[in-house]
Design a protein around this motif. Structure first.
Motif, PDB file in Angstrom:
ATOM      1  N   GLU A  34       1.209 -22.364  13.805  1.00  0.00           N
ATOM      2  CA  GLU A  34      -0.071 -22.980  13.464  1.00  0.00           C
ATOM      3  C   GLU A  34      -0.048 -23.270  11.979  1.00  0.00           C
ATOM      4  N   LEU A  35      -0.630 -24.414  11.600  1.00  0.00           N
ATOM      5  CA  LEU A  35      -0.614 -24.840  10.199  1.00  0.00           C
ATOM      6  C   LEU A  35      -2.017 -25.089   9.693  1.00  0.00           C
ATOM      7  N   GLY A  36      -2.179 -24.900   8.377  1.00  0.00           N
ATOM      8  CA  GLY A  36      -3.404 -25.337   7.721  1.00  0.00           C
ATOM      9  C   GLY A  36      -3.366 -26.850   7.601  1.00  0.00           C
ATOM     10  N   TYR A  37      -4.543 -27.467   7.626  1.00  0.00           N
ATOM     11  CA  TYR A  37      -4.613 -28.927   7.546  1.00  0.00           C
ATOM     12  C   TYR A  37      -5.680 -29.303   6.557  1.00  0.00           C
ATOM     13  N   PRO A  38      -5.501 -30.261   5.712  1.00  0.00           N
ATOM     14  CA  PRO A  38      -4.423 -31.241   5.684  1.00  0.00           C
ATOM     15  C   PRO A  38      -3.160 -30.690   5.031  1.00  0.00           C
ATOM     16  N   CYS A  39      -2.034 -31.160   5.533  1.00  0.00           N
ATOM     17  CA  CYS A  39      -0.722 -30.846   4.956  1.00  0.00           C
ATOM     18  C   CYS A  39       0.269 -31.886   5.465  1.00  0.00           C
ATOM     19  N   ASP A  40       1.435 -31.896   4.882  1.00  0.00           N
ATOM     20  CA  ASP A  40       2.504 -32.774   5.345  1.00  0.00           C
ATOM     21  C   ASP A  40       3.202 -32.041   6.495  1.00  0.00           C
ATOM     22  N   VAL A  41       2.763 -32.315   7.710  1.00  0.00           N
ATOM     23  CA  VAL A  41       3.256 -31.602   8.881  1.00  0.00           C
ATOM     24  C   VAL A  41       4.767 -31.795   9.034  1.00  0.00           C
ATOM     25  N   GLY A  42       5.259 -33.004   8.859  1.00  0.00           N
ATOM     26  CA  GLY A  42       6.689 -33.268   8.991  1.00  0.00           C
ATOM     27  C   GLY A  42       7.521 -32.476   8.006  1.00  0.00           C
ATOM     28  N   ALA A  43       7.076 -32.404   6.756  1.00  0.00           N
ATOM     29  CA  ALA A  43       7.818 -31.661   5.732  1.00  0.00           C
ATOM     30  C   ALA A  43       7.812 -30.164   6.037  1.00  0.00           C
ATOM     31  N   ARG A  44       6.690 -29.643   6.505  1.00  0.00           N
ATOM     32  CA  ARG A  44       6.616 -28.214   6.846  1.00  0.00           C
ATOM     33  C   ARG A  44       7.554 -27.898   8.011  1.00  0.00           C
ATOM     34  N   CYS A  45       7.567 -28.757   9.025  1.00  0.00           N
ATOM     35  CA  CYS A  45       8.460 -28.543  10.174  1.00  0.00           C
ATOM     36  C   CYS A  45       9.924 -28.621   9.747  1.00  0.00           C
ATOM     37  N   ALA A  46      10.257 -29.560   8.872  1.00  0.00           N
ATOM     38  CA  ALA A  46      11.624 -29.677   8.373  1.00  0.00           C
ATOM     39  C   ALA A  46      12.032 -28.423   7.593  1.00  0.00           C
ATOM     40  N   ALA A  47      11.120 -27.886   6.789  1.00  0.00           N
ATOM     41  CA  ALA A  47      11.407 -26.665   6.030  1.00  0.00           C
ATOM     42  C   ALA A  47      11.651 -25.491   6.975  1.00  0.00           C
ATOM     43  N   VAL A  48      10.858 -25.411   8.042  1.00  0.00           N
ATOM     44  CA  VAL A  48      11.047 -24.349   9.032  1.00  0.00           C
ATOM     45  C   VAL A  48      12.414 -24.499   9.693  1.00  0.00           C
ATOM     46  N   ARG A  49      12.775 -25.699  10.096  1.00  0.00           N
ATOM     47  CA  ARG A  49      14.084 -25.919  10.724  1.00  0.00           C
ATOM     48  C   ARG A  49      15.228 -25.473   9.814  1.00  0.00           C
ATOM     49  N   ARG A  50      15.165 -25.881   8.549  1.00  0.00           N
ATOM     50  CA  ARG A  50      16.224 -25.508   7.601  1.00  0.00           C
ATOM     51  C   ARG A  50      16.317 -23.991   7.441  1.00  0.00           C
ATOM     52  N   GLN A  51      15.185 -23.340   7.237  1.00  0.00           N
ATOM     53  CA  GLN A  51      15.170 -21.891   7.001  1.00  0.00           C
ATOM     54  C   GLN A  51      15.647 -21.121   8.236  1.00  0.00           C
ATOM     55  N   VAL A  52      15.186 -21.520   9.410  1.00  0.00           N
ATOM     56  CA  VAL A  52      15.596 -20.838  10.638  1.00  0.00           C
ATOM     57  C   VAL A  52      17.100 -21.004  10.851  1.00  0.00           C
ATOM     58  N   THR A  53      17.607 -22.201  10.684  1.00  0.00           N
ATOM     59  CA  THR A  53      19.042 -22.447  10.856  1.00  0.00           C
ATOM     60  C   THR A  53      19.858 -21.585   9.900  1.00  0.00           C
ATOM     61  N   GLU A  54      19.443 -21.533   8.645  1.00  0.00           N
ATOM     62  CA  GLU A  54      20.180 -20.770   7.636  1.00  0.00           C
ATOM     63  C   GLU A  54      20.116 -19.267   7.914  1.00  0.00           C
ATOM     64  N   ARG A  55      18.928 -18.732   8.166  1.00  0.00           N
ATOM     65  CA  ARG A  55      18.771 -17.278   8.331  1.00  0.00           C
ATOM     66  C   ARG A  55      19.420 -16.768   9.613  1.00  0.00           C
ATOM     67  N   VAL A  56      19.259 -17.480  10.721  1.00  0.00           N
ATOM     68  CA  VAL A  56      19.905 -17.052  11.966  1.00  0.00           C
ATOM     69  C   VAL A  56      21.423 -17.136  11.810  1.00  0.00           C
ATOM     70  N   GLY A  57      21.897 -18.169  11.134  1.00  0.00           N
ATOM     71  CA  GLY A  57      23.330 -18.295  10.891  1.00  0.00           C
ATOM     72  C   GLY A  57      23.884 -17.137  10.089  1.00  0.00           C
ATOM     73  N   VAL A  58      23.180 -16.755   9.031  1.00  0.00           N
ATOM     74  CA  VAL A  58      23.650 -15.684   8.154  1.00  0.00           C
ATOM     75  C   VAL A  58      23.470 -14.304   8.796  1.00  0.00           C
TER      76      VAL A  58
END
Length: 118
Positions: free
Chosen positions: A70-94
């Protein structure tokens, strides 16, 4: 068993650690790592928002992840989702030593900011 040892297995202390067994990390553990990574990638959630949670399917050396948040709004939803994808990929990988070919982010709810705050 080899010809050099006469068909006898070497003692366990002579077997390299990487060849002594295997390690399997449970899907629910990987899901907890992914959910924590999603929390790390986002600003503090609105007071009434649920914490991010994840579902994971691990197959061999890879994990497919679905993050629900769940996100606060207004925000850049696409940028937040992209940040989540990057962080999840990196942390699960490590932390779990898994390849993450897919992170699907599902925004369950948007919370409007109180009037006067954006």
């Amino acid at each position: 068993m080899t010809a050099e040892t006469g068909g006898v297995r070497p003692p366990a202390d002579l077997v390299p650690p990487g060849e002594r067994g295997s390690l399997r990390i449970a899907d629910r553990v990987v899901a907890k790592i992914a959910a924590q990574a999603a929390r790390e990638a986002l600003p503090p959630p609105p007071a009434d928002a649920a914490a991010p949670h994840a579902t994971v399917v691990v197959h061999r050396e890879s994990a497919r992840v679905r993050i629900h948040l769940e996100l606060g709004y207004p925000c850049d939803v696409g940028a937040r989702c992209a940040a989540v994808r990057r962080q999840v990929t990196e942390r699960v990988g490590v932390l779990a030593d898994l390849e993450v070919p897919e992170v699907a982010v599902r925004v369950e709810r948007l919370h409007l900011a109180p009037h006067g705050r954006a």
